[in-house]
Write a protein that holds these residues in place. Structure first.
Motif, PDB file in Angstrom:
ATOM      1  N   VAL A 111      -6.276   4.274  13.962  1.00  0.00           N
ATOM      2  CA  VAL A 111      -4.978   3.995  13.359  1.00  0.00           C
ATOM      3  C   VAL A 111      -5.130   3.654  11.882  1.00  0.00           C
ATOM      4  CG1 VAL A 111      -3.056   2.362  13.287  1.00  0.00           C
ATOM      5  CG2 VAL A 111      -3.833   3.275  15.481  1.00  0.00           C
ATOM      6  N   CYS A 112      -6.038   2.742  11.567  1.00  0.00           N
ATOM      7  CA  CYS A 112      -6.216   2.297  10.182  1.00  0.00           C
ATOM      8  C   CYS A 112      -6.720   3.422   9.286  1.00  0.00           C
ATOM      9  CB  CYS A 112      -7.171   1.106  10.132  1.00  0.00           C
ATOM     10  SG  CYS A 112      -6.476  -0.385  10.894  1.00  0.00           S
ATOM     11  N   ALA A 113      -7.600   4.245   9.819  1.00  0.00           N
ATOM     12  CA  ALA A 113      -8.100   5.392   9.043  1.00  0.00           C
ATOM     13  C   ALA A 113      -6.954   6.361   8.750  1.00  0.00           C
ATOM     14  CB  ALA A 113      -9.214   6.092   9.798  1.00  0.00           C
ATOM     15  N   ASN A 114      -6.102   6.607   9.747  1.00  0.00           N
ATOM     16  CA  ASN A 114      -4.971   7.515   9.570  1.00  0.00           C
ATOM     17  C   ASN A 114      -3.970   6.975   8.558  1.00  0.00           C
ATOM     18  OD1 ASN A 114      -6.019   9.254  11.492  1.00  0.00           O
ATOM     19  ND2 ASN A 114      -4.811   8.392  13.174  1.00  0.00           N
ATOM     20  N   GLU A 118      -3.036   8.815   5.153  1.00  0.00           N
ATOM     21  CA  GLU A 118      -1.693   9.382   5.040  1.00  0.00           C
ATOM     22  C   GLU A 118      -0.877   8.736   3.921  1.00  0.00           C
ATOM     23  OE1 GLU A 118      -0.233  11.905   6.699  1.00  0.00           O
ATOM     24  OE2 GLU A 118      -2.009  12.356   7.916  1.00  0.00           O
ATOM     25  N   LEU A 119      -1.015   7.420   3.778  1.00  0.00           N
ATOM     26  CA  LEU A 119      -0.230   6.694   2.774  1.00  0.00           C
ATOM     27  C   LEU A 119      -0.969   6.535   1.451  1.00  0.00           C
ATOM     28  CD1 LEU A 119       1.418   3.886   4.961  1.00  0.00           C
ATOM     29  CD2 LEU A 119       2.272   6.176   4.406  1.00  0.00           C
ATOM     30  N   ARG A 120      -2.211   7.007   1.413  1.00  0.00           N
ATOM     31  CA  ARG A 120      -3.026   6.918   0.193  1.00  0.00           C
ATOM     32  C   ARG A 120      -3.059   5.484  -0.338  1.00  0.00           C
ATOM     33  NH1 ARG A 120      -1.091  12.456  -3.024  1.00  0.00           N
ATOM     34  NH2 ARG A 120      -1.693  13.916  -1.349  1.00  0.00           N
ATOM     35  N   MET A 121      -3.423   4.591   0.567  1.00  0.00           N
ATOM     36  CA  MET A 121      -3.462   3.171   0.206  1.00  0.00           C
ATOM     37  C   MET A 121      -4.665   2.862  -0.679  1.00  0.00           C
ATOM     38  SD  MET A 121      -2.286   1.481   3.857  1.00  0.00           S
ATOM     39  CE  MET A 121      -1.994  -0.147   3.144  1.00  0.00           C
ATOM     40  N   ASN A 122      -4.545   1.807  -1.433  1.00  0.00           N
ATOM     41  CA  ASN A 122      -5.609   1.416  -2.367  1.00  0.00           C
ATOM     42  C   ASN A 122      -6.600   0.440  -1.736  1.00  0.00           C
ATOM     43  OD1 ASN A 122      -4.613   2.966  -4.543  1.00  0.00           O
ATOM     44  ND2 ASN A 122      -3.101   1.378  -5.000  1.00  0.00           N
ATOM     45  N   ILE A 123      -6.677   0.463  -0.406  1.00  0.00           N
ATOM     46  CA  ILE A 123      -7.661  -0.343   0.304  1.00  0.00           C
ATOM     47  C   ILE A 123      -8.386   0.572   1.294  1.00  0.00           C
ATOM     48  CG2 ILE A 123      -6.371  -2.509   0.110  1.00  0.00           C
ATOM     49  CD1 ILE A 123      -5.431  -2.098   2.996  1.00  0.00           C
ATOM     50  N   THR A 124      -9.500   0.126   1.792  1.00  0.00           N
ATOM     51  CA  THR A 124     -10.247   0.941   2.753  1.00  0.00           C
ATOM     52  C   THR A 124      -9.683   0.740   4.158  1.00  0.00           C
ATOM     53  OG1 THR A 124     -11.863  -0.787   3.254  1.00  0.00           O
ATOM     54  CG2 THR A 124     -12.326   0.650   1.349  1.00  0.00           C
ATOM     55  N   ASP A 126     -11.381  -0.143   6.704  1.00  0.00           N
ATOM     56  CA  ASP A 126     -11.974  -1.384   7.223  1.00  0.00           C
ATOM     57  C   ASP A 126     -11.187  -2.606   6.765  1.00  0.00           C
ATOM     58  OD1 ASP A 126     -13.943  -0.033   8.561  1.00  0.00           O
ATOM     59  OD2 ASP A 126     -15.450  -0.274   6.994  1.00  0.00           O
ATOM     60  N   GLN A 127     -10.735  -2.587   5.518  1.00  0.00           N
ATOM     61  CA  GLN A 127      -9.946  -3.713   5.004  1.00  0.00           C
ATOM     62  C   GLN A 127      -8.606  -3.810   5.729  1.00  0.00           C
ATOM     63  OE1 GLN A 127     -10.144  -2.439   0.830  1.00  0.00           O
ATOM     64  NE2 GLN A 127     -11.211  -4.330   0.303  1.00  0.00           N
ATOM     65  N   LEU A 128      -7.979  -2.667   5.958  1.00  0.00           N
ATOM     66  CA  LEU A 128      -6.705  -2.658   6.678  1.00  0.00           C
ATOM     67  C   LEU A 128      -6.908  -3.158   8.107  1.00  0.00           C
ATOM     68  CD1 LEU A 128      -3.721  -1.993   6.941  1.00  0.00           C
ATOM     69  CD2 LEU A 128      -4.355   0.384   7.456  1.00  0.00           C
ATOM     70  N   LEU A 132      -5.090  -6.294   9.904  1.00  0.00           N
ATOM     71  CA  LEU A 132      -4.368  -6.073  11.162  1.00  0.00           C
ATOM     72  C   LEU A 132      -4.853  -7.033  12.238  1.00  0.00           C
ATOM     73  CD1 LEU A 132      -2.420  -4.386  12.896  1.00  0.00           C
ATOM     74  CD2 LEU A 132      -4.291  -2.760  13.261  1.00  0.00           C
ATOM     75  N   GLN A 133      -6.152  -7.206  12.336  1.00  0.00           N
ATOM     76  CA  GLN A 133      -6.715  -8.117  13.340  1.00  0.00           C
ATOM     77  C   GLN A 133      -6.331  -9.568  13.053  1.00  0.00           C
ATOM     78  OE1 GLN A 133     -10.879  -7.118  13.102  1.00  0.00           O
ATOM     79  NE2 GLN A 133     -10.709  -5.468  14.609  1.00  0.00           N
TER      80      GLN A 133
END
Length: 289
Positions: A111-114, A118-124, A126-128, A132-133
């Motif tokens: 999920v986090c990788a997707n 998809e959103l081209r976030m400025n975090i990795t 793993d950080q997301l 989330l956790q």
């Protein structure tokens, strides 16, 4: 628990796994070294669909049950995506409904990788996942049980029907739910999580469900295990394992998808155990509805 990322029953043919079925349909656990070659996983030749009121349907008798967790037993799937939406908003991104549908049922890592991609976030990714956790620790344990879940689990337990939990969630996430609902989780014979060391791949691959079947004391054949799912990812996994699948989707499914499930219900409250050769509900179970 998604319209998977390019994964369909037509494209799913050759797999490799630690867990395979022998010619008699028994689930067996193999070491990675003992496999050596690829093995073919077949979907059931006849998959029936139907409504709870359709008594004319014919289903195969089962002896064991395997439940998905998020969205099936616990109404945590919507809360999970709400948390993701809030995190994305904090980073200036919009977590869309379309993205939620595609991610439903996938592992946290997927999920986090997707989402990051998809959103081209400025975090990795793993950080997301860490964010989330962290947010999930305080919010997910408050998620309520799905309608009919307690009644069905208690009924199966009292009738001596063994059942297990098979989830794409991490064991850490499951422990949060266990701490909040210990009386429910003590009913399960065992559980298998996507992050367990002996599970190579999560859903939509069949590994988790085959492992769950193999861990029952009497090692039932996959066809003797009935899967309860709410997602397309889970449906793929259950069918690939050679099991019948009762689907309780969160929204209306396209006819072509519904036909692939053994049975599609609005909720677990509508499930009739006797359809699959299991003991029927008694009046004593109605109070748990």
């Amino acid at each position: 628990m998604a319209i998977q990322r390019g994964f369909t029953s037509d494209s799913y043919q050759i797999i490799t796994s630690k867990i395979l079925t022998d010619r008699q349909g028994n689930a067996k656990i193999f070491s990675a070294r003992s496999l050596g070659t690829k093995s073919r996983a077949f979907f059931p030749s006849q998959v029936q669909s139907g409504r709870a009121s359709s008594r004319a349907r014919h289903f195969k008798k089962v002896t064991h049950c395997v439940f998905d967790l998020d969205g099936t037993v616990i109404d945590s799937e919507s809360q999970y995506h709400k948390i993701l939406k809030e995190i994305c908003a904090n980073h200036g991104k919009k977590y869309t409904k379309e993205l939620q549908i595609r991610n439903t049922g996938s592992t946290d890592k997927e999920v986090c990788a997707n989402v990051v991609r998809e959103l081209r976030m400025n975090i990795t990714a793993d950080q997301l996942q860490r964010e989330l956790q962290d947010a999930s620790r305080s919010k997910l344990p408050h998620a309520p049980l799905q309608k009919g879940a307690e009644r069905l689990l208690q009924h199966l337990y009292e009738k001596g029907i063994k059942f297990a939990l098979a989830t794409n969630s991490s064991r850490r996430a499951v422990r949060l739910h266990m701490a909040a609902k210990p009386q429910i989780f003590k009913l399960f014979n065992h559980m298998v999580c996507a992050t367990d060391p002996d599970v190579d791949r999560g859903k939509p691959f069949p590994d988790i469900y085959l492992m769950a079947a193999a861990k029952f004391p009497d090692n039932p054949k996959p066809i003797k295990c009935l899967v309860f799912e709410d997602s397309l990812v889970g449906l793929e996994a259950g069918l690939a394992a050679g099991m019948q699948v009762v689907l309780t989707p969160p929204s209306r499914l396209p006819p072509q998808v519904a036909r692939r499930a053994t049975l599609v219900l609005k909720s677990l409250q509508d499930f009739k155990p006797e359809y699959f050769g299991l003991p029927p509900f008694s009046d004593d179970n109605k109070k748990l509805a």
